[in-house]
Write a protein that holds these residues in place. Structure first.
Motif, short mmCIF file in Angstrom:
data_model
loop_
_atom_site.label_atom_id
_atom_site.label_comp_id
_atom_site.label_asym_id
_atom_site.label_seq_id
_atom_site.Cartn_x
_atom_site.Cartn_y
_atom_site.Cartn_z
N ASP A 29 -7.34 -9.65 0.16
CA ASP A 29 -6.90 -10.37 -0.99
C ASP A 29 -6.05 -10.13 -1.82
N LYS A 30 -6.33 -8.11 -1.46
CA LYS A 30 -4.92 -7.76 -2.94
C LYS A 30 -3.92 -7.44 -1.42
N ASP A 31 -3.97 -7.36 -0.48
CA ASP A 31 -2.77 -7.73 -0.11
C ASP A 31 -2.79 -7.96 1.45
N PRO A 32 -2.23 -9.58 1.64
CA PRO A 32 -2.32 -10.55 3.07
C PRO A 32 -1.80 -9.42 4.59
N HIS A 33 -1.34 -8.34 4.18
CA HIS A 33 -0.58 -8.07 5.09
C HIS A 33 -0.83 -6.61 5.38
N ILE A 34 -2.41 -6.58 4.99
CA ILE A 34 -2.81 -5.16 5.29
C ILE A 34 -3.42 -4.81 6.73
N ARG A 35 -3.26 -5.76 7.65
CA ARG A 35 -3.40 -5.62 9.13
C ARG A 35 -2.58 -4.07 9.24
N GLN A 36 -0.68 -3.92 8.72
CA GLN A 36 0.49 -2.68 8.83
C GLN A 36 -0.67 -1.60 8.64
N ALA A 37 -1.37 -2.08 7.36
CA ALA A 37 -1.69 -0.43 6.61
C ALA A 37 -2.89 -0.07 7.90
N TYR A 38 -3.30 -1.09 8.56
CA TYR A 38 -4.66 -0.51 9.13
C TYR A 38 -4.00 -0.15 10.64
N GLU A 39 -2.91 -0.49 10.95
CA GLU A 39 -1.61 -0.05 12.27
C GLU A 39 -1.85 1.21 11.98
N ALA A 40 -0.95 1.46 10.65
CA ALA A 40 -0.36 2.72 10.63
C ALA A 40 -1.96 4.05 10.73
N LEU A 41 -2.93 3.71 9.90
CA LEU A 41 -3.77 4.65 9.97
C LEU A 41 -4.93 4.81 11.45
N SER A 42 -4.50 3.75 12.38
CA SER A 42 -5.16 3.77 13.40
C SER A 42 -3.97 4.81 14.41
N HIS A 178 -5.57 6.80 -5.04
CA HIS A 178 -6.49 5.27 -5.87
C HIS A 178 -5.44 6.04 -6.58
N ARG A 179 -4.57 4.47 -7.13
CA ARG A 179 -3.64 4.27 -8.12
C ARG A 179 -4.07 5.03 -9.45
N SER A 180 -5.18 4.34 -9.52
CA SER A 180 -5.89 4.49 -11.37
C SER A 180 -6.87 5.35 -11.50
N LEU A 181 -7.84 5.92 -10.19
CA LEU A 181 -9.14 6.76 -10.05
C LEU A 181 -8.89 7.66 -9.32
N SER A 182 -8.24 8.36 -9.11
CA SER A 182 -7.92 9.93 -7.64
C SER A 182 -8.95 10.74 -8.40
N GLN A 183 -9.38 10.91 -9.95
CA GLN A 183 -9.78 12.14 -10.15
C GLN A 183 -10.64 12.89 -9.25
N ASN A 198 -0.80 4.55 -5.09
CA ASN A 198 -1.51 3.25 -4.44
C ASN A 198 -2.32 3.17 -2.56
N SER A 199 -3.37 3.86 -2.08
CA SER A 199 -3.55 4.66 -1.19
C SER A 199 -3.35 3.45 -0.15
N VAL A 200 -3.35 2.47 0.46
CA VAL A 200 -2.57 1.25 1.40
C VAL A 200 -0.78 2.05 1.55
N GLU A 201 -0.07 1.93 0.27
CA GLU A 201 1.57 2.33 0.78
C GLU A 201 1.10 4.09 0.99
N TRP A 202 0.86 4.49 0.46
CA TRP A 202 0.28 6.10 0.51
C TRP A 202 0.48 6.57 2.25
N ILE A 203 -1.06 5.56 2.73
CA ILE A 203 -1.30 5.80 4.66
C ILE A 203 0.36 4.78 5.11
N LYS A 204 0.80 4.23 4.28
CA LYS A 204 2.35 3.80 5.69
C LYS A 204 3.54 4.94 5.58
#
Length: 210
Positions: A29-42, A178-183, A198-204
């Protein structure tokens, strides 16, 4: 590619095992294209001995090329159904009970997640046992830990256990993204890096460098 990204890929190449945590930044619900990120992680994890722990309940990770035998979702899976009154420990696949009513007591079915009034945990326990056995084999092994997008909603599942794993395994390296909680804590600061992105964009982006 910057220095940090190259370092991550170097650690990935040398790691015997890779532990991945996936949190709220990867919710569908935060990223409707999240499958692309999962594919990149794979693609990043291809050929590696990995295990993934996710706190997300949207089941989007299961609609990806990642190995389902290497994924555990302790907070549940909203596509699985359970009795809302927990009269039985039965858990049903999507569509298995067409009227979405418990065949035992007649109560409505609900998602098999920690949001249920009584969460039936048996759904994820076999995978959790597989995960704990895998984790035990990482001690004193070169281990790369990638914590991706996990906040403080349920820190007992990923954040704190991952810190403990890194603390005790002196051959491990961790990236908390994490965008704001990476400590990261001082106790593991010499082997852990905070990445305020943002971890999604970072992985891509990381995948683009491989």
């Amino acid at each position: 590619m910057d220095r940090e990204e190259k370092q991550v890929l170097d650690y990935l190449a040398g790691a015997g095992k890779v532990l991945v945590g996936i949190g709220g930044e990867w919710r569908l619900d935060k990223d409707p294209h999240i499958r692309q990120a999962y594919e990149a992680l794979s693609r990043l994890l291809e050929g590696k001995d990995y295990f993934i722990v996710t706190t997300n309940t949207d089941a989007a990770i299961y609609d990806s090329p990642l190995d389902k035998e290497k994924i555990v979702a302790p907070c549940g899976n909203e596509t699985w159904r359970q009795c809302s009154k927990a009269c039985t420990k039965d858990i049903w696949e999507p569509g298995e009970i067409p009227d979405d009513v418990c065949p035992h007591c007649g109560a409505p079915l609900t998602g098999n997640t920690r949001e249920a009034e009584t969460y039936i945990e048996e759904g994820y326990l076999p995978q959790w046992q597989r995960y704990t056995r895998w984790l035990a084999m990482t001690m004193n092994r070169e281990l790369l830990v990638l914590e991706l997008g996990e906040g403080f909603q349920v820190p007992t599942v990923i954040r704190w256990p991952f810190e403990k794993t890194v603390f005790f395994n002196r051959k491990s390296h961790m990236y908390r993204v994490h965008r704001s909680l990476s400590q990261v804590t001082e106790e593991i600061g010499d082997r852990a890096a905070a990445v305020p992105e943002n971890s999604v964009e970072w992985i891509k982006k990381l995948c683009g460098g491989r």
